[in-house]
Design a protein around this motif. Structure first.
Motif, PDB file in Angstrom:
ATOM      1  N   ARG A  83       0.097  -0.973   0.043  1.00  0.00           N
ATOM      2  CA  ARG A  83       0.020   0.401   0.142  1.00  0.00           C
ATOM      3  C   ARG A  83       1.393   1.420  -0.364  1.00  0.00           C
ATOM      4  O   ARG A  83       0.227   2.252  -0.403  1.00  0.00           O
ATOM      5  N   LEU A  84       2.351   1.060   0.940  1.00  0.00           N
ATOM      6  CA  LEU A  84       2.876   2.244   0.648  1.00  0.00           C
ATOM      7  C   LEU A  84       3.638   2.299   0.029  1.00  0.00           C
ATOM      8  O   LEU A  84       3.929   3.733  -0.998  1.00  0.00           O
ATOM      9  N   ALA A  85       3.936   1.317  -0.986  1.00  0.00           N
ATOM     10  CA  ALA A  85       4.735   1.835  -2.262  1.00  0.00           C
ATOM     11  C   ALA A  85       4.226   1.521  -3.185  1.00  0.00           C
ATOM     12  O   ALA A  85       4.716   2.688  -4.122  1.00  0.00           O
ATOM     13  N   ASP A  86       2.616   1.982  -3.670  1.00  0.00           N
ATOM     14  CA  ASP A  86       2.124   2.061  -4.219  1.00  0.00           C
ATOM     15  C   ASP A  86       1.399   3.710  -3.975  1.00  0.00           C
ATOM     16  O   ASP A  86       0.686   3.901  -4.984  1.00  0.00           O
TER      17      ASP A  86
ATOM     18  N   ILE B  84       0.310   9.891  11.283  1.00  0.00           N
ATOM     19  CA  ILE B  84       1.153   9.224  12.219  1.00  0.00           C
ATOM     20  C   ILE B  84       1.328   7.127  11.765  1.00  0.00           C
ATOM     21  O   ILE B  84       2.533   7.043  11.943  1.00  0.00           O
ATOM     22  N   ALA B  85      -0.079   6.939  11.622  1.00  0.00           N
ATOM     23  CA  ALA B  85      -0.120   5.984  10.494  1.00  0.00           C
ATOM     24  C   ALA B  85       1.112   5.082  10.412  1.00  0.00           C
ATOM     25  O   ALA B  85       1.846   4.235   9.817  1.00  0.00           O
ATOM     26  N   LYS B  86       1.215   6.558   8.877  1.00  0.00           N
ATOM     27  CA  LYS B  86       2.529   6.301   7.354  1.00  0.00           C
ATOM     28  C   LYS B  86       3.761   6.196   8.506  1.00  0.00           C
ATOM     29  O   LYS B  86       4.711   5.426   8.077  1.00  0.00           O
ATOM     30  N   LYS B  87       4.279   6.711   9.411  1.00  0.00           N
ATOM     31  CA  LYS B  87       5.333   7.204  10.207  1.00  0.00           C
ATOM     32  C   LYS B  87       5.981   6.202  10.060  1.00  0.00           C
ATOM     33  O   LYS B  87       6.598   5.353  10.431  1.00  0.00           O
TER      34      LYS B  87
ATOM     35  N   SER C   6       4.526   2.607  10.540  1.00  0.00           N
ATOM     36  CA  SER C   6       4.720   1.770   9.931  1.00  0.00           C
ATOM     37  C   SER C   6       6.201   1.684   8.440  1.00  0.00           C
ATOM     38  O   SER C   6       6.583   0.811   8.765  1.00  0.00           O
ATOM     39  N   VAL C   7       6.433   3.018   8.331  1.00  0.00           N
ATOM     40  CA  VAL C   7       7.418   3.061   7.593  1.00  0.00           C
ATOM     41  C   VAL C   7       8.425   3.005   8.451  1.00  0.00           C
ATOM     42  O   VAL C   7       9.562   2.124   8.202  1.00  0.00           O
ATOM     43  N   VAL C   8       8.564   3.274   9.561  1.00  0.00           N
ATOM     44  CA  VAL C   8       9.596   2.973  11.118  1.00  0.00           C
ATOM     45  C   VAL C   8       9.761   1.182  10.830  1.00  0.00           C
ATOM     46  O   VAL C   8      10.476   0.853  11.215  1.00  0.00           O
ATOM     47  N   ALA C   9       8.648   1.006  11.183  1.00  0.00           N
ATOM     48  CA  ALA C   9       8.910  -0.458  11.445  1.00  0.00           C
ATOM     49  C   ALA C   9       9.302  -1.235  10.062  1.00  0.00           C
ATOM     50  O   ALA C   9      10.044  -2.219  10.448  1.00  0.00           O
ATOM     51  N   ILE C  10       9.179  -0.977   9.214  1.00  0.00           N
ATOM     52  CA  ILE C  10       9.610  -1.799   7.863  1.00  0.00           C
ATOM     53  C   ILE C  10      10.770  -1.486   7.608  1.00  0.00           C
ATOM     54  O   ILE C  10      11.543  -2.538   7.737  1.00  0.00           O
TER      55      ILE C  10
ATOM     56  N   GLN D 216      15.210   9.585  15.586  1.00  0.00           N
ATOM     57  CA  GLN D 216      14.775  10.672  14.959  1.00  0.00           C
ATOM     58  C   GLN D 216      14.186  10.471  14.153  1.00  0.00           C
ATOM     59  O   GLN D 216      13.325  11.425  14.054  1.00  0.00           O
ATOM     60  N   MET D 217      13.445   9.348  13.527  1.00  0.00           N
ATOM     61  CA  MET D 217      12.515   9.037  12.318  1.00  0.00           C
ATOM     62  C   MET D 217      11.062   9.205  13.389  1.00  0.00           C
ATOM     63  O   MET D 217      10.027   9.675  12.992  1.00  0.00           O
ATOM     64  N   LEU D 218      10.719   8.952  14.583  1.00  0.00           N
ATOM     65  CA  LEU D 218       9.843   8.506  15.051  1.00  0.00           C
ATOM     66  C   LEU D 218       9.349   9.727  15.843  1.00  0.00           C
ATOM     67  O   LEU D 218       8.184  10.906  15.522  1.00  0.00           O
ATOM     68  N   GLU D 219      10.402  10.910  15.859  1.00  0.00           N
ATOM     69  CA  GLU D 219       9.640  12.551  16.261  1.00  0.00           C
ATOM     70  C   GLU D 219       9.787  13.569  15.086  1.00  0.00           C
ATOM     71  O   GLU D 219       9.721  14.524  15.153  1.00  0.00           O
ATOM     72  N   GLY D 220      10.629  12.904  13.822  1.00  0.00           N
ATOM     73  CA  GLY D 220      10.380  13.880  12.645  1.00  0.00           C
ATOM     74  C   GLY D 220       9.151  13.569  11.979  1.00  0.00           C
ATOM     75  O   GLY D 220       8.559  13.798  12.264  1.00  0.00           O
ATOM     76  N   ARG D 221       8.893  13.785  10.730  1.00  0.00           N
ATOM     77  CA  ARG D 221       8.095  14.705   9.943  1.00  0.00           C
ATOM     78  C   ARG D 221       8.104  13.648   8.912  1.00  0.00           C
ATOM     79  O   ARG D 221       8.658  12.783   8.654  1.00  0.00           O
TER      80      ARG D 221
END
Length: 349
Positions: free
Chosen positions: A274-277, A293-296, A298-302, A320-325
């Protein structure tokens, strides 16, 4: 018993000729077997019990030496009577598991505590000594605090700060539908707390502490849902100068250990596709920004479950990723590609 045996054999030999010597020999063998087998079994049992007692005695010596070495640490050593008093004779049970039982208690100053009474200490007491030797020497906002311990005879107990919201799994795997759901903002707050706790254990402690069992059941939440990493029964200490740590045996819980050891990624595969598309994750927004937030998360988890460990970000980078944009970091390679065919049209509620 042997005397009766010899008397019986003598009577057989000296009796009438109709009883053959061959029959006497057979009877003798049968009786000897009947006597010697129980004696052998008893001997083996005695040797086994002596071995167990010697092993238990050696373990007690090790724990005694360990406790003497821990006298300089912060936790207080309590007696069984102290533990009974602080738990009001184990009146209020908070939970139970393979490790033992947890009771609510109160220190003399009125501070509420959680008392874990160990029923089956794994590894000859290794989990008990691990807990005391790791969190007994440190203090951090995102690590549960150990106030004290009990090592009185064969009794083992650990006294922690009390967490009124219990563990994270109670919220993300709720048995009771009445339990309130965590908002996306609160989930992000919890994830950042876990990451900061791990960063402290890995980089702020000397020697470093590797937990090896980070999972929702071991993440406690205080009244304000601040994260507290708990249960250090599988933890290991490593010198800070060692950048690479090799483990000879798998440690942890299946589903939460390193992905190259064990991983199942059906839902993760669906999320990645879903994210890739460029599609949304179907999140029901209760507040503005929930989808971001949900997208962030998910991306960090991947990023964190990349098959090649060298492709994973450091724990400091994760913070840094969790606290960033959300748009400040790219989507990584697909870690689920090797699991089989894509399941992009999988039904996910």
């Amino acid at each position: 018993m042997l005397l009766l045996y010899y008397i019986f054999v003598y009577k057989l030999i000296t009796s009438k000729p109709m009883i053959s010597y061959e029959l006497c020999a057979r009877v003798s063998i049968a009786i000897c077997t009947g006597i010697l087998m129980p004696a052998l079994m008893v001997t083996l049992i005695i040797l086994y019990l002596r071995s167990r007692n010697a092993e238990a005695k050696e373990n007690r010596k090790k724990i005694k030496k360990f406790l003497e070495d821990c006298e300089s640490l912060n936790p207080t050593r309590y007696s069984v009577v102290d533990v009974q008093k602080m738990t009001n004779e184990f009146k209020k049970k908070l939970g139970q598991g393979g490790y033992g039982r947890v009771f609510k208690g109160e220190l003399e100053n009125g501070m509420p505590v959680a008392v874990k009474v160990l029923d089956n200490s794994r590894g000859n007491g290794e989990d008990f000594t691990n807990e005391v030797s790791t969190i007994g020497r440190i203090y951090h906002l995102n690590v549960v605090r150990l106030f004290g311990y009990c090592a009185d005879g064969s009794n083992r107990a650990l006294v922690y700060e009390f967490m009124p919201n219990k563990s994270l799994d109670k919220f993300i795997f709720p048995v009771n539908s009445n339990r309130p759901k965590l908002s996306w903002g609160k989930l992000q707050h919890i994830a950042i707390g876990v990451a900061k706790g791990i960063e402290y254990l890995h980089q702020g402690c000397d020697p470093r502490i590797l937990h090896f069992d980070i999972k929702p059941q071991n993440i406690l939440l205080d009244i304000d849902f601040n994260t507290k990493i708990s249960y250090f029964g599988l933890a290991k200490l490593f010198p800070k100068k060692e950048s690479d740590v090799s483990i000879t045996a798998v440690r942890g819980t299946m589903g939460y250990i390193a992905p190259e050891v064990y991983f199942s990624g059906n839902i993760g595969n669906w999320v990645y596709n879903r994210l890739a598309d460029g599609e949304d994750l179907g999140i029901k927004e209760e507040k503005d920004g929930d989808a971001d937030i949900a997208k962030k998360l998910s991306v960090v988890a991947i990023w964190c479950v990349q098959w090649d460990p060298t492709n994973r970000p450091s724990i400091s980078t994760v913070i840094q990723m969790l606290e960033g944009r959300t748009g400040s970091f790219p989507l990584p390679l697909d870690p689920f590609a090797s699991l089989g065919s894509k399941e992009s049209d999988m039904n996910v509620p």
